[in-house]
Design an enzyme around this catalytic site. Structure first.
Site, mmCIF file in Angstrom:
data_model
loop_
_atom_site.group_PDB
_atom_site.id
_atom_site.type_symbol
_atom_site.label_atom_id
_atom_site.label_comp_id
_atom_site.label_asym_id
_atom_site.label_seq_id
_atom_site.Cartn_x
_atom_site.Cartn_y
_atom_site.Cartn_z
ATOM 1 N N CYS A 26 -29.596 36.414 -43.726
ATOM 2 C CA CYS A 26 -30.434 37.336 -44.091
ATOM 3 C C CYS A 26 -30.890 38.831 -42.732
ATOM 4 C CB CYS A 26 -30.921 37.033 -45.367
ATOM 5 S SG CYS A 26 -30.485 36.810 -47.161
ATOM 6 N N ASP B 84 -40.977 34.435 -50.395
ATOM 7 C CA ASP B 84 -39.379 34.400 -50.790
ATOM 8 C C ASP B 84 -38.743 34.783 -52.664
ATOM 9 O OD1 ASP B 84 -38.490 34.110 -48.543
ATOM 10 O OD2 ASP B 84 -38.193 31.519 -48.673
HETATM 11 C C1 UD1 Z 1 -38.217 29.104 -43.620
HETATM 12 C C2 UD1 Z 1 -37.504 29.933 -44.642
HETATM 13 C C3 UD1 Z 1 -37.107 31.261 -46.035
HETATM 14 C C4 UD1 Z 1 -38.454 31.499 -45.591
HETATM 15 C C5 UD1 Z 1 -39.666 31.762 -44.846
HETATM 16 C C6 UD1 Z 1 -41.365 31.974 -45.077
HETATM 17 C C7 UD1 Z 1 -35.568 28.204 -44.519
HETATM 18 C C8 UD1 Z 1 -34.318 27.637 -45.164
HETATM 19 N N1 UD1 Z 1 -35.510 29.260 -45.182
HETATM 20 O O1 UD1 Z 1 -37.543 30.644 -43.047
HETATM 21 O O2 UD1 Z 1 -36.669 30.958 -46.911
HETATM 22 O O3 UD1 Z 1 -38.674 32.721 -46.333
HETATM 23 O O4 UD1 Z 1 -39.275 30.151 -44.248
HETATM 24 O O5 UD1 Z 1 -42.083 31.224 -46.025
HETATM 25 O O6 UD1 Z 1 -36.454 26.702 -44.959
HETATM 26 N N2 UD1 Z 1 -40.605 33.762 -36.497
HETATM 27 C C9 UD1 Z 1 -40.992 34.241 -35.562
HETATM 28 N N3 UD1 Z 1 -40.526 33.317 -34.257
HETATM 29 C C10 UD1 Z 1 -39.699 31.902 -34.307
HETATM 30 C C11 UD1 Z 1 -39.733 31.588 -35.536
HETATM 31 C C12 UD1 Z 1 -40.328 32.749 -36.699
HETATM 32 O O7 UD1 Z 1 -41.793 34.680 -34.615
HETATM 33 O O8 UD1 Z 1 -39.836 31.424 -33.658
HETATM 34 C C13 UD1 Z 1 -41.465 34.430 -37.487
HETATM 35 C C14 UD1 Z 1 -40.152 35.284 -38.115
HETATM 36 O O9 UD1 Z 1 -39.649 35.908 -37.622
HETATM 37 C C15 UD1 Z 1 -41.169 35.799 -39.540
HETATM 38 C C16 UD1 Z 1 -42.379 34.332 -39.675
HETATM 39 O O10 UD1 Z 1 -41.987 33.611 -37.989
HETATM 40 O O11 UD1 Z 1 -41.968 37.025 -39.363
HETATM 41 C C17 UD1 Z 1 -41.940 33.374 -40.887
HETATM 42 O O12 UD1 Z 1 -40.486 32.504 -40.383
HETATM 43 P P1 UD1 Z 1 -40.552 31.390 -40.607
HETATM 44 O O13 UD1 Z 1 -41.252 30.614 -41.394
HETATM 45 O O14 UD1 Z 1 -39.974 30.017 -38.799
HETATM 46 O O15 UD1 Z 1 -39.154 31.171 -41.049
HETATM 47 P P2 UD1 Z 1 -37.850 29.944 -41.737
HETATM 48 O O16 UD1 Z 1 -37.962 29.305 -41.007
HETATM 49 O O17 UD1 Z 1 -36.605 31.197 -41.210
#
Ligand code: UD1
Length: 417
Positions: free
Chosen positions: A116, A306
């Site tokens: 998304c 979420d």
């Molecule tokens: C997971 C959940 C999603 C939820 C999110 C936050 C799953 C499949 N999805 O997504 O539903 O909304 O956690 O609770 O479990 N970020 C970076 N660099 C990275 C990784 C993340 O900057 O390498 C940032 C992202 O852009 C975002 C924040 O960290 O702003 C949180 O992301 P993250 O906790 O990693 O979410 P997801 O694992 O993608």
């Protein structure tokens, strides 16, 4: 193109079983790649994201069957360390196969994941964590070639933000690394604990999941296991929002109330009575909701990002003004346009949204642009006078199993056409 047609203002009343957690299923399916043998996963929801994971598992050589909520994955032989772009772009969680393939084969090749559009969603934290485990990464115009020339070795991973996905990728990969890995500032979400429980049943040594420091003692191989996925706390929060905007009275079965503590506190602030007993929660909602006030999304155990979208639809019909601050994703207000079309009074400025509650929304033709945004439009449609037609259901189907069936059981007038 299918649409969800909602004839609003029907009071929800009854009980609903909450599906298994999407955000637990996806990392656990990736982790199954580590196992030399068969894993049996119960309570796995039938979602398009789960189907996308199955397609990846089959492509890399696993034998997978899925019926009646039970998924069986035989990972005895893995024949590919490469995942085609088309499969990677289906969803964000495909990136978790990176840690899994590295753990199992010591190499992996894939492009950036899809998912998304709720912000830039980089993978820098994933890559940095894997580098700490001895992985060398070459970025060839967006295709990542990853190898562990000297084998995987335990390392110290200090996350600058408690990213859920980066924590999961590091945990998965570290299970088969030599030595001890310590992940600090780890995500603490219940789905992290569920993943650790699965890995440990497969023979891994993961300690501290649910706290901000996770320790993993590597082992040389993992076997398959039988595991039951935890209930989906976000689906539960969504059905609670739907009950709230219709002055409903709903009993949710198969929930873990402790996972919903921050959400429950908000519902109580809005005037709902929430009671729980074992794995059941009952939500009894007033004629008119009080405004939730200030809602700040935070990593767990804070208020979940979420649930922000469906709760905003509640705020839109509550009495008073609310301020939402989205701290996790920089662009997670796509549902606001739809809510405005339906008569809501919302102003967005960067990560903040001010919602002035109105007594009633009206039906309109609206389109979902992401998974939880779709949930917000459904919630709003239930609170609206007249007919709401929601398109963009491919987003909804990523995360909700038979949503129209759940809502119809509760007394909503909803159908997919
Ligand atoms: C997971 C959940 C999603 C939820 C999110 C936050 C799953 C499949 N999805 O997504 O539903 O909304 O956690 O609770 O479990 N970020 C970076 N660099 C990275 C990784 C993340 O900057 O390498 C940032 C992202 O852009 C975002 C924040 O960290 O702003 C949180 O992301 P993250 O906790 O990693 O979410 P997801 O694992 O993608």
């Amino acid at each position: 193109m299918s649409r969800l047609i909602i004839n609003g203002l029907k009071r929800l009343n009854g009980s609903a079983k909450v599906q298994g957690s999407k955000n637990s299923s996806l990392p656990i399916l990736s982790a199954a790649v580590l196992c030399r043998g068969e894993s049996i996963i119960h309570n796995c929801p039938d979602l398009s994201d789960v189907r996308a994971s199955i397609n990846i598992l089959r492509f890399i050589g696993c034998k997978v069957s899925f019926s009646g909520g039970t998924l069986v994955c035989d990972s005895s032989s893995i024949r590919s360390c490469y995942i085609p772009d088309l499969l990677m772009r289906e969803m964000r969680s495909s990136i978790l196969f990176l840690g899994a393939l590295l753990g199992r084969l010591g190499k992996a090749e894939m492009c950036l994941p899809g998912g998304c559009e709720i912000g830039t969603r980089p993978i820098d934290l994933h890559l940095k964590a894997l580098e700490e485990l001895g992985v060398e990464i070459r970025d060839d115009h967006g295709v990542f070639h990853c190898t562990a020339p000297n084998g995987l070795c335990g390392g110290k991973i200090a996350l600058s933000f408690p990213s859920v996905g980066a924590t999961e990728n590091a945990m998965i990969c570290a299970c088969l690394a030599e030595g001890t890995t310590v992940i600090s500032n780890a995500a603490r979400e219940p789905e992290i604990v569920d993943l650790a429980d699965f890995l440990n049943s497969c023979g891994a040594n993961v300690y501290g999941a649910g706290d901000d420091t996770i320790m993993i003692d590597g082992v040389s191989r993992l076997h398959g296991a039988v595991h039951t996925i935890i209930p989906d706390r976000i689906a539960a929060a969504t059905w609670m929002s739907c009950a709230a905007v219709t002055s409903g009275r709903v009993i949710l079965c198969d929930v873990i109330p402790a996972h919903l503590a921050a959400v429950t506190a908000l519902f109580e602030n809005c005037g709902c009575t929430v009671t729980s007993s074992g794995n059941t929660m009952s939500v009894n909602c007033p004629y008119r909701l009080a405004a939730p006030g200030v809602v700040r999304t935070m990593p767990y155990p804070g208020f979940p990002t979420d649930a922000q979208a469906p709760i905003m639809s509640m705020a839109a019909v509550s009495k008073g003004t609310s301020l939402f601050i989205e701290n996790i994703f920089e662009n997670r207000y796509h549902h606001v346009n739809g809510l405005l079309r339906m008569g809501a009074n919302i102003k967005v400025e960067g990560r903040a949204a001010v919602i002035q509650g109105v007594p009633l929304l009206h039906g309109a033709q609206v389109s979902a642009h992401d998974l939880r945004g779709a949930a917000a439009l459904i919630t709003a449609g239930l609170a609206a006078e007249g007919v709401t037609a929601i398109s963009g259901l491919q987003y909804l189907d990523r995360g909700y199993e038979d949503p129209e069936e759940v809502l119809s059981e509760l007394g909503a007038d909803v159908k997919r056409v």
